[in-house]
Design a protein around this motif. Structure first.
Motif, short mmCIF file in Angstrom:
data_model
loop_
_atom_site.label_atom_id
_atom_site.label_comp_id
_atom_site.label_asym_id
_atom_site.label_seq_id
_atom_site.Cartn_x
_atom_site.Cartn_y
_atom_site.Cartn_z
N ALA A 62 2.22 4.71 -12.55
CA ALA A 62 3.57 4.10 -11.56
C ALA A 62 3.52 2.58 -11.64
CB ALA A 62 3.73 4.84 -10.53
N LEU A 63 2.02 2.26 -10.95
CA LEU A 63 1.83 0.73 -10.87
C LEU A 63 1.85 0.10 -12.17
CD1 LEU A 63 -0.86 0.96 -8.01
CD2 LEU A 63 1.21 0.06 -7.70
N ILE A 67 0.89 -1.08 0.25
CA ILE A 67 0.08 0.14 0.03
C ILE A 67 0.82 1.38 -0.07
CG2 ILE A 67 -1.89 1.35 1.19
CD1 ILE A 67 -2.78 -1.01 2.38
N ILE A 68 0.72 2.16 -0.83
CA ILE A 68 1.50 3.52 -0.99
C ILE A 68 0.60 4.73 -0.83
CG2 ILE A 68 3.12 2.32 -2.58
CD1 ILE A 68 1.66 3.76 -4.84
N ARG A 69 1.24 5.78 -0.79
CA ARG A 69 0.37 7.04 -0.71
C ARG A 69 0.60 8.04 -1.72
NH1 ARG A 69 -1.97 7.75 5.15
NH2 ARG A 69 -1.68 6.16 6.19
N THR A 70 0.00 8.70 -2.24
CA THR A 70 0.16 9.88 -3.13
C THR A 70 0.69 11.02 -2.51
OG1 THR A 70 -2.18 10.75 -3.49
CG2 THR A 70 -1.55 8.77 -4.63
N SER A 91 -5.38 13.88 -9.92
CA SER A 91 -4.02 13.89 -10.34
C SER A 91 -3.04 13.04 -9.47
CB SER A 91 -3.28 15.41 -9.75
OG SER A 91 -2.13 15.35 -10.24
N GLY A 92 -3.28 12.65 -8.11
CA GLY A 92 -2.55 11.61 -7.49
C GLY A 92 -3.03 10.22 -8.16
N TRP A 93 -4.32 10.03 -8.59
CA TRP A 93 -4.87 8.85 -8.98
C TRP A 93 -3.93 8.54 -10.42
CZ3 TRP A 93 -6.95 6.36 -12.71
CH2 TRP A 93 -7.90 5.25 -12.60
N ASN A 94 -4.00 9.55 -11.08
CA ASN A 94 -3.38 9.22 -12.21
C ASN A 94 -1.76 8.99 -12.15
OD1 ASN A 94 -3.78 9.79 -15.46
ND2 ASN A 94 -1.78 11.24 -14.69
N THR A 95 -1.24 9.58 -11.41
CA THR A 95 0.37 9.27 -11.30
C THR A 95 0.47 7.81 -10.76
OG1 THR A 95 0.94 11.66 -10.87
CG2 THR A 95 2.34 10.08 -10.19
#
Length: 266
Positions: free
Chosen positions: A251-252, A234-237, A243-247
């Protein structure tokens, strides 16, 4: 007939795929396009109603995908429609509470459409859809913390659960977003799952997925450290909302090697 896919993405809406204030999802368009390219369904998983989610699916380009509504009380699509509990019965249990507790909770059913519009920033049409409840009742606790604890305990004695989302406290006869994930997974048979969310009612979903993403939301307190963060599951943006969702999704996909074809042709 069930299908098979490399990936299914489960996502919360407000404060996650949708901007907390404007409900804009456009910053997530590149990642959504990449998910569509690889055939990865995006399963909207929200406390919103089926009527609200159907409109959002059309707007975002996710028509026909399964979706989890009313905080996991219902599943949309694949011949589903049944859910956990009944809204009218839930309201009857709510009205059984002592007056000092009942009067401190103001649910969507208690509010005229204009009040829901003011609280949420939704259009009149969307606010009407938000009030069209089948299973659950979101609302505001207007009392103090001690009263809230007593309210939640009294509801629990009646078989009603209370879950905090990004904006509202939602009451239901049980069911979480994670409870519906198994049904969705059985339908799509994905090789992997990703879940994204920002609020306490997303925790079970985040922990149940192969990879979880806590999307930053400066409008409320951050989630506590979750099981799986120490291992990087589990990671955090850093960026909030879409915008965080997209990045995070891009990345995943890189990490999972699911966009190599795009890189090879870029």
């Amino acid at each position: 007939m069930t299908t098979s896919t490399p990936l299914v993405v489960f996502t919360d809406l407000d404060g996650t795929l949708l901007d907390h204030v404007t409900y804009d999802w456009e910053p997530a368009r590149p990642a959504l396009a990449e998910l569509a390219r690889i055939g990865a369904p995006v399963v909207l998983s929200s406390s919103k109603t089926a009527a609200e989610i159907a409109v959002l699916q059309d707007r975002i380009g996710l028509t026909g995908h399964l979706a989890i509504c009313e905080n996991g009380c219902g599943l949309i699509g694949a011949g589903s429609g049944a859910g956990t509990g009944d809204h009218a019965a839930l309201r009857r249990e709510l009205d059984r509470l002592p007056p000092h507790l009942r009067e401190a909770f103001r649910g969507f059913t208690d509010m005229p459409t204009d009040e829901v519009m003011d609280l949420t920033g939704l259009s009149r049409e969307d606010a009407v859809r938000a009030k069209t409840r089948d299973f659950s009742e979101p609302g505001l606790w207007l009392g103090d913390d001690a009263g809230r604890a007593a309210f939640v305990a009294a509801l629990g004695a009646l078989g009603v659960t209370a879950r905090q989302g990004g904006r509202f406290l939602t009451l239901s006869f049980g069911g979480t977003k994670a409870d519906r994930m198994a049904e969705v997974i059985a339908h799509y048979r994905p090789a992997r799952t990703i879940a994204l969310g920002d609020a306490p009612n997303d925790i079970e979903m985040l922990e149940a997925a192969d990879s979880g993403v806590i999307v930053s939301n400066p409008h409320h307190s951050p989630l506590p450290r979750l099981q799986g963060e120490d291992q990087g599951r589990i990671i955090r943006t850093d960026r909030p909302g879409p915008s965080g969702w997209n990045t995070a999704i891009l990345a995943l996909l890189d990490r999972l090697g699911l966009n190599k074809e795009r890189q090879g042709h870029g």
